[in-house]
Design a protein around this motif. Structure first.
Motif, mmCIF file in Angstrom:
data_model
loop_
_atom_site.group_PDB
_atom_site.id
_atom_site.type_symbol
_atom_site.label_atom_id
_atom_site.label_comp_id
_atom_site.label_asym_id
_atom_site.label_seq_id
_atom_site.Cartn_x
_atom_site.Cartn_y
_atom_site.Cartn_z
ATOM 1 N N UNK A 1 0.807 -1.226 0.000
ATOM 2 C CA UNK A 1 0.000 0.000 0.000
ATOM 3 C C UNK A 1 0.838 1.273 0.000
ATOM 4 N N UNK A 2 2.181 1.139 -0.060
ATOM 5 C CA UNK A 2 3.036 2.308 -0.255
ATOM 6 C C UNK A 2 3.531 2.421 -1.701
ATOM 7 N N UNK A 3 3.047 1.524 -2.577
ATOM 8 C CA UNK A 3 3.420 1.583 -3.977
ATOM 9 C C UNK A 3 4.747 0.924 -4.286
ATOM 10 N N UNK A 4 5.333 0.143 -3.333
ATOM 11 C CA UNK A 4 6.616 -0.515 -3.561
ATOM 12 C C UNK A 4 6.393 -1.928 -4.080
ATOM 13 N N UNK A 5 7.226 -2.369 -5.037
ATOM 14 C CA UNK A 5 7.132 -3.717 -5.606
ATOM 15 C C UNK A 5 7.742 -4.710 -4.612
ATOM 16 N N UNK A 6 6.925 -5.661 -4.144
ATOM 17 C CA UNK A 6 7.397 -6.669 -3.187
ATOM 18 C C UNK A 6 7.891 -7.925 -3.891
ATOM 19 N N UNK A 7 7.155 -8.370 -4.911
ATOM 20 C CA UNK A 7 7.496 -9.586 -5.641
ATOM 21 C C UNK A 7 7.317 -9.307 -7.118
ATOM 22 N N UNK A 8 8.241 -9.796 -7.954
ATOM 23 C CA UNK A 8 8.139 -9.560 -9.380
ATOM 24 C C UNK A 8 9.042 -10.532 -10.127
ATOM 25 N N UNK A 9 8.598 -10.869 -11.359
ATOM 26 C CA UNK A 9 9.439 -11.700 -12.220
ATOM 27 C C UNK A 9 10.490 -10.860 -12.924
#
Length: 717
Positions: free
Chosen positions: A273-281
């Motif tokens: 909810x702060x707009x940060x990417x937590x998990x991504x390919x």
């Protein structure tokens, strides 16, 4: 010399010209149209290809976005399920602690031991205190009851590989924790380090909100990777007693994201909810994992990506086009409500619309083949069109000659008839039966002739009637004027007074009148009056009123009978007054020896009196008496004033004070007084009336006269 051209020739030329121009225009339009059709066909084919690409692209886009939304929802549900075990475990842990503390009678106290170095690497429940605890003995009963939770903590940790630790933290300053890192709970001196649960975000948030919460994602300081803490408050007899918590690794969530593969270019990612990417390919670019928590997608330089991030953080479900690292994508997103995260799935736009582009290229090729076939057909149609135009021109020429002859004949007949009517034969009737507008025109001429005859007859009668009325009005005007005193000076032998009067009627005849006459050598009677209404009725009533007033005045025996004159006149006027007319009258009598002025006012405007001794003007204060002719048997009151030598009386009708200018402003009584004050008293009464009339005309300034204007001035010399 200019050659005159008749209508028949003009009509023939007009028909031929219009036909030639029409056929030429038609031919040009047909030929141009065929070439235009060819061009349109080619352009249409190109547009169809574009439209096919566009339509197919929209369909593919719609289907792709629907599929993406389904994938996003499915993956979000998988992540929610992976976290649901943690949520369920913490709910059970909180409920168990609440049950233990709220029912101490059914539980025995169990011992819980502080950390030991030899337990490092073993899953062992351990007891730790906050530095704020100064009396540990007072907590032993609560610690003993809380010790019943040790087996439950052991089961939570042992039942799942993702659980790093589980614990219960009392509000009184101790924590019971099950994990495998006993050796890390000692300080550099080998003493057990205090554990300040109150300062931990999971404790503060759960105790403040009094509900189950998830913390932000953090990196495990012991190298276990990303982890999250789930915590919930527990209670003792309904009152807050502490917080139960569980730390869990997010390896399974990360694997769900990495396993999200869509086509050749699609992938998934999760933001908090702060707009940060937590998990991504992705390993680089805007959607790479934001390990430092510095890359807020809501602040991205690409507006579409920032907009999508705002929708995701708002907990919405949907899809939209975005641009990421300069490449166009479609993105679909779904919320993860427990953690306030959002999952998104993406695929490149080019991969979605590639089939539509291929279909458009095929349609364009077919269109080119069709236009080549049309070229040969256009040449043949052009030759046939030219021949058809020449044939039509010949037919139109022959038909035009016959048509013009039929059209011109009734016009000649109409012109001959009109000339005869114009010469004065109003009995002439046109007989034209063509069944068209020319026949209607002849009917209108016949009707006009009849109306003209009727109008001329009526005009003769009306003119004669107007001349008769004008003559009678002129006679009536002369009669009315002849009844009023017109010779001035009126009494040249009497130097004791100066008198003058005037009347200007608003119409040919009026309802105002004035009168003055000597009863004997010492008494002068003056009268001014205003009959209701205007015109002939008012003039007739005026003459009756004047005659009756004078007749009764002449029979008066002494000045005390002056009021009786008004009473008798009023009764006489009321008789047979079916028209309900009335007259306002001011009547006075001047004693030439004494200067006493006796008067009676019958509803008239009060006159103005001038006092030479004080050089002042004022309105005479008259008693209220009713108008004459309005009601019988009314007693009128007479009054008197003394006129000294040089004093004068100015009498008038309401046509003076109520004169209107173009702005509808009245002349008024105050303006009249101011006018009289400017008058030179060395001048005669005739000059006085002229002076007042000039001032009234100046005020009116060209506006129509709305009422009769009558004035009378009397000065005692």
């Amino acid at each position: 010399m200019k050659v005159q051209m008749n209508i028949r020739r003009r009509l023939l030329i007009l028909v031929l010209s219009c036909s030639i121009i029409s056929l030429l225009v038609l031919g040009i339009v047909v030929i141009y149209g065929m070439f235009d059709i060819r061009q349109d066909a080619k352009e249409t084919g190109r547009e169809i290809g574009i439209a096919a690409v566009d339509t197919s692209g929209k369909v593919l886009e719609s289907q792709s976005r629907e599929n993406l939304e389904k994938i996003a929802k499915t993956r979000a549900e998988q992540i929610v399920l992976s976290l649901r075990g943690i949520r369920t475990g913490i709910i059970m842990l909180s409920s168990e602690m609440t049950n233990i503390l709220s029912n101490p009678e059914i539980y025995s106290e169990k011992a819980v031991y502080e950390p030991r170095m030899e337990n490092a690497g073993k899953l062992v429940p351990q007891l730790m205190y906050s530095a704020t605890v100064t009396n540990r003995a007072a907590l032993q009963h609560e610690i003993g009851l809380s010790g019943n939770i040790q087996d439950f903590l052991f089961q939570l940790n042992d039942s799942s590989e993702i659980v790093a630790s589980s614990y219960v933290a009392s509000k009184n300053g101790f924590i019971i924790q099950a994990d495998q890192i006993s050796d890390r709970k000692f300080d550099s001196n080998g003493n057990i380090a205090p554990y300040e649960a109150f300062q931990r975000p999971w404790y503060q948030k759960a105790s403040a909100e009094q509900k189950l919460i998830f913390t932000d994602v953090v990196n495990d300081i012991h190298g276990g990777g990303l982890c999250i803490i789930c915590a919930a408050p527990y209670y003792q007899n309904g009152e807050f007693a502490g917080v139960a918590g569980m730390g869990a690794y997010l390896r399974e969530v990360n694997q769900i994201v990495l396993d999200t593969k869509i086509g050749e270019t699609g992938f998934g990612f999760v933001i908090n909810n702060q707009g940060h990417v937590l998990f991504s390919a992705k390993t680089e670019g805007d959607l790479a994992v934001d390990a430092d928590g510095k890359n807020d997608l809501r602040k991205s330089a690409e507006p579409t990506l920032a907009d999508a991030a705002n929708h995701m953080i708002a907990g919405e479900t949907g899809s939209m086009p975005v641009q990421i690292d300069g490449v166009d994508y479609y993105v679909a997103y779904a919320p993860l409500p427990d953690t306030n995260w959002s999952f998104a799935a993406l695929i490149q736009k080019d991969e979605v619309i590639a089939p539509a582009i291929s279909a458009g290229e095929a349609i364009t090729g077919k269109t080119n083949d069709l236009t080549n076939a049309m070229d040969s057909q256009i040449t043949t149609i052009t030759i046939v069109t030219v021949i058809a135009i020449l044939i039509l021109l010949a037919v139109v020429s022959v038909s035009g000659v016959k048509l013009s002859g039929r059209f011109i004949q009734p016009i000649h007949e109409l012109a001959d008839g009109v000339r005869e009517i114009a010469s004065g034969n109003l009995d002439k009737k046109l007989e034209i039966h063509t069944g068209d507008e020319i026949e209607h025109l002849s009917v209108c001429f016949n009707a006009m002739t009849d109306e003209l005859k009727t109008y001329m007859n009526n005009l003769t009668k009306i003119t004669a009637e107007k001349e008769r009325i004008a003559t009678e009005l002129d006679v009536a005007k002369n009669i009315q004027i002849s009844m009023l005193p017109r010779e001035f000076p009126a009494f040249p032998d009497h130097k004791e007074f100066d008198i003058h009067a005037s009347m200007n009627a608003a119409k040919e005849v009026g309802g105002d009148f004035y009168d003055f006459y000597l009863l004997d050598e010492n008494h002068l009677v003056v009268t001014i009056a205003d009959v209701s209404g205007k015109g002939i009725p008012a003039a007739l009533f005026m003459m009756i009123s004047k005659t009756i007033l004078k007749n009764f005045s002449m029979t008066m025996i002494n000045p005390d009978d002056f009021a009786a004159v008004m009473t008798l006149t009023n009764n006489q006027l009321c008789q047979n007054n079916d028209a309900m007319m009335f007259v306002t009258v001011f009547m006075g009598m001047l004693d030439l020896q004494t200067g006493e002025f006796t008067f009676v006012n019958g509803g008239h405007n009060p006159p103005v009196v001038y006092h030479k001794a004080t050089d002042t003007y004022e309105y005479i204060k008259v008693k209220k008496n009713f108008v004459l002719g309005g009601m019988e048997d009314i007693d009128y009151m007479q009054q008197s004033i003394k006129l000294e030598k040089g004093d004068l009386i100015y009498m008038y009708t309401d046509g003076v004070t109520e004169a209107l200018n173009k702005e509808e402003e009245l002349y008024g009584e105050e303006r009249l007084i101011n006018c009289l004050k400017r008058f030179d008293q060395n001048l005669s009464m005739e000059e006085l009336l002229k002076f007042v009339r000039a001032d009234v005309n100046k005020h009116v300034n060209g506006a129509d006269q709305s009422d009769d204007i009558t004035m009378l001035a009397l000065r005692r010399n």
